[in-house]
Design a protein around this motif. Sequence first.
Motif, PDB file in Angstrom:
ATOM      1  N   SER A  77       0.827  -1.200   0.000  1.00 31.14           N
ATOM      2  CA  SER A  77       0.000   0.000   0.000  1.00 31.14           C
ATOM      3  C   SER A  77       0.864   1.254   0.000  1.00 31.14           C
ATOM      4  CB  SER A  77      -0.938   0.006   1.208  1.00 31.14           C
ATOM      5  OG  SER A  77      -0.196   0.161   2.393  1.00 31.14           O
ATOM      6  N   GLN A  78       2.038   1.193   0.658  1.00 33.65           N
ATOM      7  CA  GLN A  78       2.935   2.343   0.630  1.00 33.65           C
ATOM      8  C   GLN A  78       3.510   2.550  -0.758  1.00 33.65           C
ATOM      9  OE1 GLN A  78       5.946   1.728   3.545  1.00 33.65           O
ATOM     10  NE2 GLN A  78       4.666   2.424   5.244  1.00 33.65           N
ATOM     11  N   LEU A  79       3.874   1.463  -1.426  1.00 27.85           N
ATOM     12  CA  LEU A  79       4.441   1.579  -2.762  1.00 27.85           C
ATOM     13  C   LEU A  79       3.375   1.992  -3.775  1.00 27.85           C
ATOM     14  CD1 LEU A  79       6.829  -1.494  -2.869  1.00 27.85           C
ATOM     15  CD2 LEU A  79       7.429   0.900  -2.566  1.00 27.85           C
ATOM     16  N   LYS A  80       2.120   1.608  -3.527  1.00 31.91           N
ATOM     17  CA  LYS A  80       1.039   1.983  -4.428  1.00 31.91           C
ATOM     18  C   LYS A  80       0.821   3.500  -4.400  1.00 31.91           C
ATOM     19  CE  LYS A  80      -3.072   1.575  -3.113  1.00 31.91           C
ATOM     20  NZ  LYS A  80      -4.342   1.178  -2.573  1.00 31.91           N
ATOM     21  N   ASP A  81       1.026   4.114  -3.230  1.00 29.71           N
ATOM     22  CA  ASP A  81       0.820   5.539  -3.092  1.00 29.71           C
ATOM     23  C   ASP A  81       1.961   6.368  -3.650  1.00 29.71           C
ATOM     24  OD1 ASP A  81      -1.517   4.981  -1.854  1.00 29.71           O
ATOM     25  OD2 ASP A  81      -0.722   5.164   0.180  1.00 29.71           O
ATOM     26  N   SER A  82       3.081   5.741  -3.941  1.00 32.46           N
ATOM     27  CA  SER A  82       4.237   6.500  -4.405  1.00 32.46           C
ATOM     28  C   SER A  82       4.057   6.912  -5.861  1.00 32.46           C
ATOM     29  CB  SER A  82       5.520   5.686  -4.256  1.00 32.46           C
ATOM     30  OG  SER A  82       5.485   4.581  -5.114  1.00 32.46           O
ATOM     31  N   VAL A  83       4.735   7.979  -6.242  1.00 32.22           N
ATOM     32  CA  VAL A  83       4.688   8.487  -7.606  1.00 32.22           C
ATOM     33  C   VAL A  83       5.854   7.864  -8.362  1.00 32.22           C
ATOM     34  CG1 VAL A  83       4.865  10.549  -9.030  1.00 32.22           C
ATOM     35  CG2 VAL A  83       3.675  10.645  -6.842  1.00 32.22           C
ATOM     36  N   PRO A  84       5.613   7.152  -9.472  1.00 31.21           N
ATOM     37  CA  PRO A  84       6.724   6.545 -10.216  1.00 31.21           C
ATOM     38  C   PRO A  84       7.591   7.605 -10.869  1.00 31.21           C
ATOM     39  CG  PRO A  84       4.680   6.286 -11.427  1.00 31.21           C
ATOM     40  CD  PRO A  84       4.322   6.902 -10.096  1.00 31.21           C
ATOM     41  N   VAL A  85       8.900   7.373 -10.833  1.00 30.42           N
ATOM     42  CA  VAL A  85       9.845   8.298 -11.426  1.00 30.42           C
ATOM     43  C   VAL A  85      10.457   7.606 -12.639  1.00 30.42           C
ATOM     44  CG1 VAL A  85      11.941   9.628 -11.059  1.00 30.42           C
ATOM     45  CG2 VAL A  85      10.332   9.326  -9.186  1.00 30.42           C
ATOM     46  N   ALA A  86      10.154   8.103 -13.805  1.00 31.06           N
ATOM     47  CA  ALA A  86      10.663   7.497 -15.033  1.00 31.06           C
ATOM     48  C   ALA A  86      12.072   7.995 -15.312  1.00 31.06           C
ATOM     49  CB  ALA A  86       9.752   7.850 -16.205  1.00 31.06           C
ATOM     50  N   GLY A  87      12.920   7.095 -15.781  1.00 33.35           N
ATOM     51  CA  GLY A  87      14.270   7.488 -16.157  1.00 33.35           C
ATOM     52  C   GLY A  87      15.182   7.735 -14.978  1.00 33.35           C
ATOM     53  N   LEU A 118      13.511   1.920   0.194  1.00 32.86           N
ATOM     54  CA  LEU A 118      12.086   2.019   0.478  1.00 32.86           C
ATOM     55  C   LEU A 118      11.874   3.083   1.546  1.00 32.86           C
ATOM     56  CD1 LEU A 118      11.154  -1.753   0.596  1.00 32.86           C
ATOM     57  CD2 LEU A 118      10.668  -0.127  -1.217  1.00 32.86           C
ATOM     58  N   PRO A 119      10.692   3.646   1.620  1.00 37.89           N
ATOM     59  CA  PRO A 119      10.449   4.661   2.648  1.00 37.89           C
ATOM     60  C   PRO A 119      10.625   4.087   4.046  1.00 37.89           C
ATOM     61  CG  PRO A 119       8.424   4.115   1.465  1.00 37.89           C
ATOM     62  CD  PRO A 119       9.535   3.393   0.784  1.00 37.89           C
ATOM     63  N   SER A 120      11.265   4.853   4.912  1.00 37.96           N
ATOM     64  CA  SER A 120      11.545   4.357   6.250  1.00 37.96           C
ATOM     65  C   SER A 120      10.447   4.706   7.237  1.00 37.96           C
ATOM     66  CB  SER A 120      12.881   4.926   6.741  1.00 37.96           C
ATOM     67  OG  SER A 120      12.815   6.335   6.747  1.00 37.96           O
ATOM     68  N   HIS A 121       9.572   5.612   6.876  1.00 35.10           N
ATOM     69  CA  HIS A 121       8.494   6.029   7.765  1.00 35.10           C
ATOM     70  C   HIS A 121       7.208   6.160   6.957  1.00 35.10           C
ATOM     71  CE1 HIS A 121       6.229   8.559  10.588  1.00 35.10           C
ATOM     72  NE2 HIS A 121       7.007   8.026  11.510  1.00 35.10           N
ATOM     73  N   PRO A 122       6.058   5.841   7.543  1.00 36.57           N
ATOM     74  CA  PRO A 122       4.799   5.925   6.779  1.00 36.57           C
ATOM     75  C   PRO A 122       4.484   7.325   6.246  1.00 36.57           C
ATOM     76  CG  PRO A 122       4.456   4.718   8.810  1.00 36.57           C
ATOM     77  CD  PRO A 122       5.858   5.242   8.860  1.00 36.57           C
ATOM     78  N   LEU A 123       4.940   8.365   6.912  1.00 40.28           N
ATOM     79  CA  LEU A 123       4.646   9.725   6.456  1.00 40.28           C
ATOM     80  C   LEU A 123       5.611  10.229   5.390  1.00 40.28           C
ATOM     81  CD1 LEU A 123       3.687  11.494   9.776  1.00 40.28           C
ATOM     82  CD2 LEU A 123       2.194  10.774   7.923  1.00 40.28           C
ATOM     83  N   GLU A 124       6.647   9.457   5.088  1.00 38.80           N
ATOM     84  CA  GLU A 124       7.644   9.909   4.114  1.00 38.80           C
ATOM     85  C   GLU A 124       7.039  10.100   2.725  1.00 38.80           C
ATOM     86  OE1 GLU A 124      12.024   8.608   2.407  1.00 38.80           O
ATOM     87  OE2 GLU A 124      11.150   7.523   4.079  1.00 38.80           O
ATOM     88  N   LEU A 125       6.183   9.164   2.308  1.00 41.45           N
ATOM     89  CA  LEU A 125       5.542   9.297   0.996  1.00 41.45           C
ATOM     90  C   LEU A 125       4.602  10.497   0.971  1.00 41.45           C
ATOM     91  CD1 LEU A 125       4.768   5.577   0.196  1.00 41.45           C
ATOM     92  CD2 LEU A 125       6.488   7.032  -0.857  1.00 41.45           C
TER      93      LEU A 125
END
Length: 143
Positions: free
Chosen positions: A10-20, A45-52
């Motif tokens: 769920s944390q990775l799903k919320d992240s914005v993909p960075v192309a290139g 990977l994010p170390s804290h839930p609020l990082e994203l």
Amino acid sequence: MSQNSRGLRSQLKDSVPVAGLCPQGAYGVQDSLRSGFTSVKNELLPSHPLELSEKNFQLNQDKMNFSTLRNIQGLHAPLKLQMEYRAARQIQRLPFLPSSNLALDTLRGSDESIGFEDILCDPAQSEVMGEPHMMVEYKLGLL
């Protein structure tokens, strides 16, 4: 164990993909001359839930402002503001010089406030450094 993996997804799903982020060269390895050295910090990977949430704060703030502006003034207001943001983002210095994005800060209203990034984002301490001529030629598509 499934709970931890579900939380990570769920944390990775919320992240914005960075192309290139790590562009590959002709032989399958990173081209350090054109793109600079990779940073291990970007691959963690994010170390804290609020990082994203903090990484996407400005994007979320813009979405909320555009939604409010659309409800108050109609569809034309956020579209006009988005066009102005896009035009302000295109104003850049040469690729090897840091750009302050003063026009974008003025449009967002953040030019009168001093934040964390104003003090601790010293361009002299940047991890990206390259040959100026090669960076300009790469940006213009000559390489």
